[in-house]
Design a protein around this motif. Structure first.
Motif, PDB file in Angstrom:
ATOM      1  N   ASP A  19       5.901 -27.333 -40.431  1.00 60.52           N
ATOM      2  CA  ASP A  19       6.132 -27.011 -39.027  1.00 60.52           C
ATOM      3  C   ASP A  19       5.249 -27.906 -38.160  1.00 60.52           C
ATOM      4  OD1 ASP A  19       6.228 -25.915 -36.477  1.00 60.52           O
ATOM      5  OD2 ASP A  19       6.402 -23.860 -37.215  1.00 60.52           O
TER       6      ASP A  19
ATOM      7  N   ALA B 254       3.310 -25.961 -35.381  1.00 64.25           N
ATOM      8  CA  ALA B 254       2.145 -25.243 -35.903  1.00 64.25           C
ATOM      9  C   ALA B 254       1.013 -26.224 -36.217  1.00 64.25           C
ATOM     10  CB  ALA B 254       2.533 -24.457 -37.155  1.00 64.25           C
TER      11      ALA B 254
ATOM     12  N   ARG C  87      -0.752 -27.106 -33.055  1.00 61.35           N
ATOM     13  CA  ARG C  87      -1.655 -26.044 -32.600  1.00 61.35           C
ATOM     14  C   ARG C  87      -2.962 -26.082 -33.385  1.00 61.35           C
ATOM     15  NH1 ARG C  87       3.262 -23.066 -32.313  1.00 61.35           N
ATOM     16  NH2 ARG C  87       2.896 -22.147 -34.373  1.00 61.35           N
ATOM     17  N   ARG C  88      -2.871 -26.277 -34.691  1.00 58.57           N
ATOM     18  CA  ARG C  88      -4.092 -26.327 -35.510  1.00 58.57           C
ATOM     19  C   ARG C  88      -4.979 -27.516 -35.141  1.00 58.57           C
ATOM     20  NH1 ARG C  88      -0.365 -24.378 -39.494  1.00 58.57           N
ATOM     21  NH2 ARG C  88       0.149 -26.488 -40.234  1.00 58.57           N
TER      22      ARG C  88
END
Length: 438
Positions: free
Chosen positions: A217, A220, A223-224
């Motif tokens: 993803d 995702a 975001r990390r």
């Protein structure tokens, strides 16, 4: 004395990596694709029943003499010169000390402990030549990079490789029982530029860890990594030096913004890696370059990261650029593709093999052509999706098990050949005494 029968896979291989430890994180100092190659191949060989002792130079007083990596793999640190402060270019003066350290280790082992020596890079080849001769076993050598190839494709302001390295490489090419090339193109270069016997050259393409580098993803991952979900991320991964040409990406990114100012607020130019080689002696000044081109705040220079985090960076990227002036293979390209990320790479060395038809190749390093190729991927969602799907499929053909299987074939071929080369035949080998090291 005739050699014992070694027609089966060797029981134990001595691998030599003088100038960089397989335990070093890629992107730091001189650590790069070769480090990944050596360790990953050793793992697969050990799991297939061939134990591997990895000899590398001690670079810190805190390093233990022996590190057990996993069953069947041992890293042996050899003291040769000051632990710290020696550049790769200064290491030829320590090859005698390194070879002596290897001999001391082997002196405590039973006779015939090593069935074969596999050296990586020309410095290791010089040491491996001596060790193989002393132990009366075959020498297999992998160049990884070659002076004559690099000198044909120098980056602006980069320093040519010295003649002494060319001489050393030519000696190793002549002495080795088998030479392993990363690609068919490299195999031809060994024959054409070094006069290698084609019968002794084999191709074993490097691989990628398909359990770590997988599609995921992208949102995702962003975001990390604290990236905006709508960011346009152009990514470079590798050592920061003129040879790898991260400046090409920065110039092309600035050109993309000039062509389409709407990209400006979303643009992120990621550079993952540390200074190496000429990039240490003469820093490339990427921050200053980006500032001068008006995209200083878009540049993110990140030190080398662990493999799981690296996979996240690949997944987060819209495109990975590999603009090297010379590249024996290009592991970064295959790692990125395994994560489903489109790749734009220079049409040099082994990169056409690494990228295949699953990415875009650029002829030369001009800003315009690079901006054209990167812009196509960034702005064309259909092209990006097509390249992503093809990339994953292409990368599946490059597992490390495949590389190890090919190497075992090379090892068997080497051990089938009678060992008839002695270090005392050096003048016959190249017309130059073997000890002539710059």
């Amino acid at each position: 004395m005739p050699l014992p029968d070694r027609s089966a896979a060797p029981g134990r291989v001595a691998m030599v990596s003088v100038h960089t430890s397989p335990l070093d994180r890629p992107g730091t100092g001189d650590a790069g694709g070769m480090n990944v190659y050596v360790l990953e191949v050793a793992r697969r060989l050990a799991r297939a029943g061939t134990a591997v002792d990895l000899f590398t130079r001690t670079t810190s007083a805190s390093q233990p003499d022996v590190v057990d990596v996993e069953p069947g793999i041992v890293v042996r640190h050899v003291a040769a010169g000051p632990y710290e402060g020696l550049s790769k270019e200064e290491l030829p003066g320590q090859l005698c000390a390194f070879a002596a350290g290897m001999m001391r280790v082997a002196a405590h082992a039973p006779r015939g402990y090593y069935d074969l020596v596999h050296s990586h890079y020309w410095l290791s080849g010089q040491v491996g030549w001596l060790a193989a001769d002393r132990w009366n076993v075959p020498l297999v050598h992998t160049m990884h990079t070659m002076a004559r190839v690099k000198n044909l494709h120098l980056a602006a302001g980069d320093e040519p490789e010295p003649r002494g390295r060319e001489i050393g490489e030519a000696q190793v090419v002549e002495a080795a029982d088998r030479l392993v090339a990363n690609t068919e193109r490299e195999a031809r270069e060994l024959v054409d530029l070094y006069g290698a016997d084609p019968e002794r050259v084999a191709v074993a393409e490097p691989g990628v860890d398909l359990e770590v580098f997988t599609p995921g993803d992208g949102r995702a991952a962003r975001r990390r990594l604290a990236l905006g979900e709508d960011a346009v991320l152009l990514l470079f991964v590798g050592r920061i030096q003129p040879l790898k040409a991260p400046d090409v990406l920065i110039r092309a990114a600035a050109e993309l913004v000039r062509r389409d100012p709407s990209l400006r607020d979303r643009l992120v130019v990621g550079v993952l890696g540390g200074a190496s080689g000429a990039g240490v002696r003469t820093p490339m000044g990427l921050d200053a370059l980006a500032e001068s081109l008006g995209i200083g705040d878009a540049l993110r220079v990140v030190p080398p990261v662990d493999r799981a985090t690296l996979a996240d960076w690949y997944r987060a990227a819209d495109v990975v650029a590999v603009p090297s002036h010379s590249e024996s293979f290009g592991l970064v390209a295959v790692e990125a593709q395994a994560c489903g990320t489109p790749v734009v790479a220079a049409d040099v060395g082994g990169l056409p093999t690494a990228v295949g038809d699953a990415g875009l190749l650029v002829d030369g390093h001009g800003t315009g052509p690079w901006a054209d190729a990167l812009g196509r991927v960034v702005t064309d969602a259909d092209l990006r999706a097509s390249l992503s799907a093809r990339a994953v499929e292409h990368a599946r053909g490059f597992g490390w098990d495949r590389t190890a299987d090919r190497l075992l074939e090379v090892y068997r071929a080497a051990t089938d050949r009678p060992k008839d080369v002695s270090i005392h035949d050096a003048e016959r080998l190249s017309g130059i005494p073997w000890a002539v090291i710059p």
